[in-house]
Design a protein around this motif. Structure first.
Motif, mmCIF file in Angstrom:
data_model
loop_
_atom_site.group_PDB
_atom_site.id
_atom_site.type_symbol
_atom_site.label_atom_id
_atom_site.label_comp_id
_atom_site.label_asym_id
_atom_site.label_seq_id
_atom_site.Cartn_x
_atom_site.Cartn_y
_atom_site.Cartn_z
ATOM 1 N N ILE A 78 0.953 4.415 -2.786
ATOM 2 C CA ILE A 78 0.863 5.857 -2.524
ATOM 3 C C ILE A 78 2.063 6.583 -3.127
ATOM 4 N N ASN B 150 -4.876 10.131 5.154
ATOM 5 C CA ASN B 150 -4.318 9.801 3.848
ATOM 6 C C ASN B 150 -5.144 10.444 2.732
ATOM 7 N N GLU C 131 -4.507 14.254 2.757
ATOM 8 C CA GLU C 131 -3.192 14.588 2.203
ATOM 9 C C GLU C 131 -3.175 14.472 0.686
ATOM 10 N N LEU C 132 -3.744 13.378 0.163
ATOM 11 C CA LEU C 132 -3.711 13.144 -1.279
ATOM 12 C C LEU C 132 -4.546 14.163 -2.042
ATOM 13 N N ASP D 182 -10.884 1.390 2.795
ATOM 14 C CA ASP D 182 -9.601 1.965 3.201
ATOM 15 C C ASP D 182 -9.294 1.668 4.670
ATOM 16 N N ASN E 111 -6.232 7.370 10.300
ATOM 17 C CA ASN E 111 -5.168 7.252 9.313
ATOM 18 C C ASN E 111 -5.720 7.247 7.882
ATOM 19 N N TYR F 184 -6.034 -0.182 6.701
ATOM 20 C CA TYR F 184 -5.284 0.338 7.850
ATOM 21 C C TYR F 184 -5.530 -0.476 9.123
ATOM 22 N N TRP G 170 0.830 -1.203 0.000
ATOM 23 C CA TRP G 170 0.000 0.000 0.000
ATOM 24 C C TRP G 170 0.871 1.263 0.000
ATOM 25 N N ASP G 171 1.946 1.250 0.774
ATOM 26 C CA ASP G 171 2.845 2.406 0.806
ATOM 27 C C ASP G 171 3.472 2.654 -0.567
#
Length: 448
Positions: free
Chosen positions: A193, A260, A263-264, A231, A256, A235, A189-190
């Motif tokens: 992103i 996310n 932020e995106l 989502d 979280n 997490y 997942w990281d």
């Protein structure tokens, strides 16, 4: 359930000014035998043609209309004494219109639904138990996860038609432009992103249109809430616990996930205020790097792009990469079929459902739209695993979670949950503030 029925119908009446009457459809058989099974309801007269109504949304969607028409035509050819009258209702209006028409004494004979809608229809007491109405072999052939989701107080209230696990699509052209290997999707997942941010750095494509890295449902809609739930699974969170207590806000998973998303969106990696149809359009137009969608995606992409199968070369699909839990966390939004409690043609309706979930109909649906089957015997057939696309979605189904939608307020809860997305992407709120404002409303729904 009476309280749920009253609240749902009241909400529907408040949201709809006008409606059209809803409608519906039935038939089926075991694998290798396409003739309809005998049903046990006692209100079907096979000596003359009768008309059943089928409330659905696939007949008004371009990607599924042709498959729908063929399945109905095949059923009517095999059952000349039954005529199927379809009322196609747009998805966003579907639940309210079916609730209103049913409460007004004009129920469709057969109702299409997803998990959210089925819970609402069962809660409003407009659905009939299928035990004893459908062939017992069909009921025993449902895959375990799906069967659990349609069983209410020990009774099977809906038949799973087509499970739609969500997997990850990526745009190969944008990968190339961003300096990424177009044949290598993210493994975590990281990493997803990170890649999405790199794609967003392109800013615009060759046509001058804005480019985004990852599609996120950020519009005010229950589907956005559903995808937020997906989502949260990534997490490491859940919506309810084993005692059906709402635990969406326990731990850091929801915070979280919202952080996310915030932020995106703020960084221009994900678009703001969009829903699934918008994201599909962007992916087809080549302005979206990653898009999470169900198995119907391929046919939608082919049809809408106007390129047909040639468009397949422009994208790839893989399982959703694992996040905090170490497994591929996603959901499946299952299409289901119900018979109206108030229908006077339940045996004919049952025949139609048996046909729609038969090998004949499911092979048609799979060949034309790539859908899976929720029947054990059909899902395992070679013709249902005929290419890499089907293999990916069958693999994704192994770790896909059903929506915890048995409580009829779940759909309303997901619509309310989408408010948290709006607050962090458009309202300038922190995830903690958004959770503090919205979660009490969700818990109040479950306390009614």
């Amino acid at each position: 359930m009476k309280g749920f029925r009253k609240s749902f119908i009241s909400a529907a009446l408040a949201s709809m000014v006008a409606l059209t009457a809803a409608c519906g459809s039935g038939g089926g058989g075991s694998v290798g035998e396409n003739k309809p099974q005998a049903t046990k309801a006692a209100n079907y007269n096979g000596n003359k043609q009768i008309e059943i109504t089928f409330a659905n949304w696939i007949s008004v969607e371009d990607a599924t209309k042709a498959a729908y028409e063929k399945m109905v035509a095949d059923f009517e050819a095999a059952n000349p004494d039954i005529k199927v009258k379809s009322l196609g209702i747009p998805f966003n209006q579907f639940k309210d219109q079916v609730l209103i028409s049913s409460s007004g004494g004009n129920p469709p004979d057969v109702m299409m639904a997803n998990q959210n809608f089925s819970a609402a229809f069962v809660g409003a007491d407009i659905a009939a138990p299928l035990d004893g109405m459908l062939d017992a072999d069909l009921l025993n052939d449902i895959v375990d996860g799906s069967k659990q989701g349609v069983t209410y107080d020990g009774k099977i209230m809906a038949y799973p038609w087509a499970p739609h696990p969500n997997a990850l699509f990526w745009n190969k052209s944008l990968f190339k432009s961003a300096g990424l290997d177009p044949e290598t999707p993210p493994a975590t997942w990281d990493e997803l992103i990170t890649m999405a941010k790199k794609i967003a750095e392109l800013k615009k494509n060759e046509s001058g249109n804005p480019v985004y890295g990852l599609g996120i449902n950020t519009a005010s809609h229950s589907y956005s809430g559903n995808m937020l739930f997906r989502d949260v699974l990534t997490y490491g969170g859940q919506f309810i616990d084993d005692q059906n207590k709402v635990v969406f806000d326990q731990g850091d998973a929801l915070k979280n996930a919202l952080a996310n998303i915030q932020e995106l969106v703020q960084a221009g990696v994900a678009p703001k205020g969009v829903e699934i149809k918008d994201l599909r359009g962007m992916f087809i137009a080549g302005t979206l790097g990653f898009h999470i969608d169900s198995d119907v995606g391929r046919q939608i992409f082919r049809d809408t792009s106007g390129k047909g199968e040639a468009f397949d070369a422009e994208w790839g699909v893989t399982v959703v990469p694992p996040g905090a839990t170490g497994r591929s966390e996603t959901v499946f939004s299952e299409h289901q079929l119900l018979i109206a409690k108030g229908s006077k043609k339940q045996e004919a309706a049952a025949k139609f459902i048996e046909f729609l979930v038969s090998k004949e109909a499911m092979t048609t649906y799979h060949n034309m739209n790539g859908v899976m089957s929720a029947r054990k015997s059909i899902a395992a057939l070679p013709e249902m695993n005929d290419d890499d696309y089907a293999t990916i979605f069958n693999k994704q189904m192994e770790t896909a979670s059903p929506f915890p939608a048995k409580n009829p307020v779940f759909d309303n809860a997901m619509k309310t949950a989408s408010d948290m997305i709006i607050l962090v992407t458009e309202g300038g709120q922190t995830p903690e503030s958004a959770i503090g404002q919205v979660m009490p409303k969700i818990k109040e729904l479950y306390a009614e």
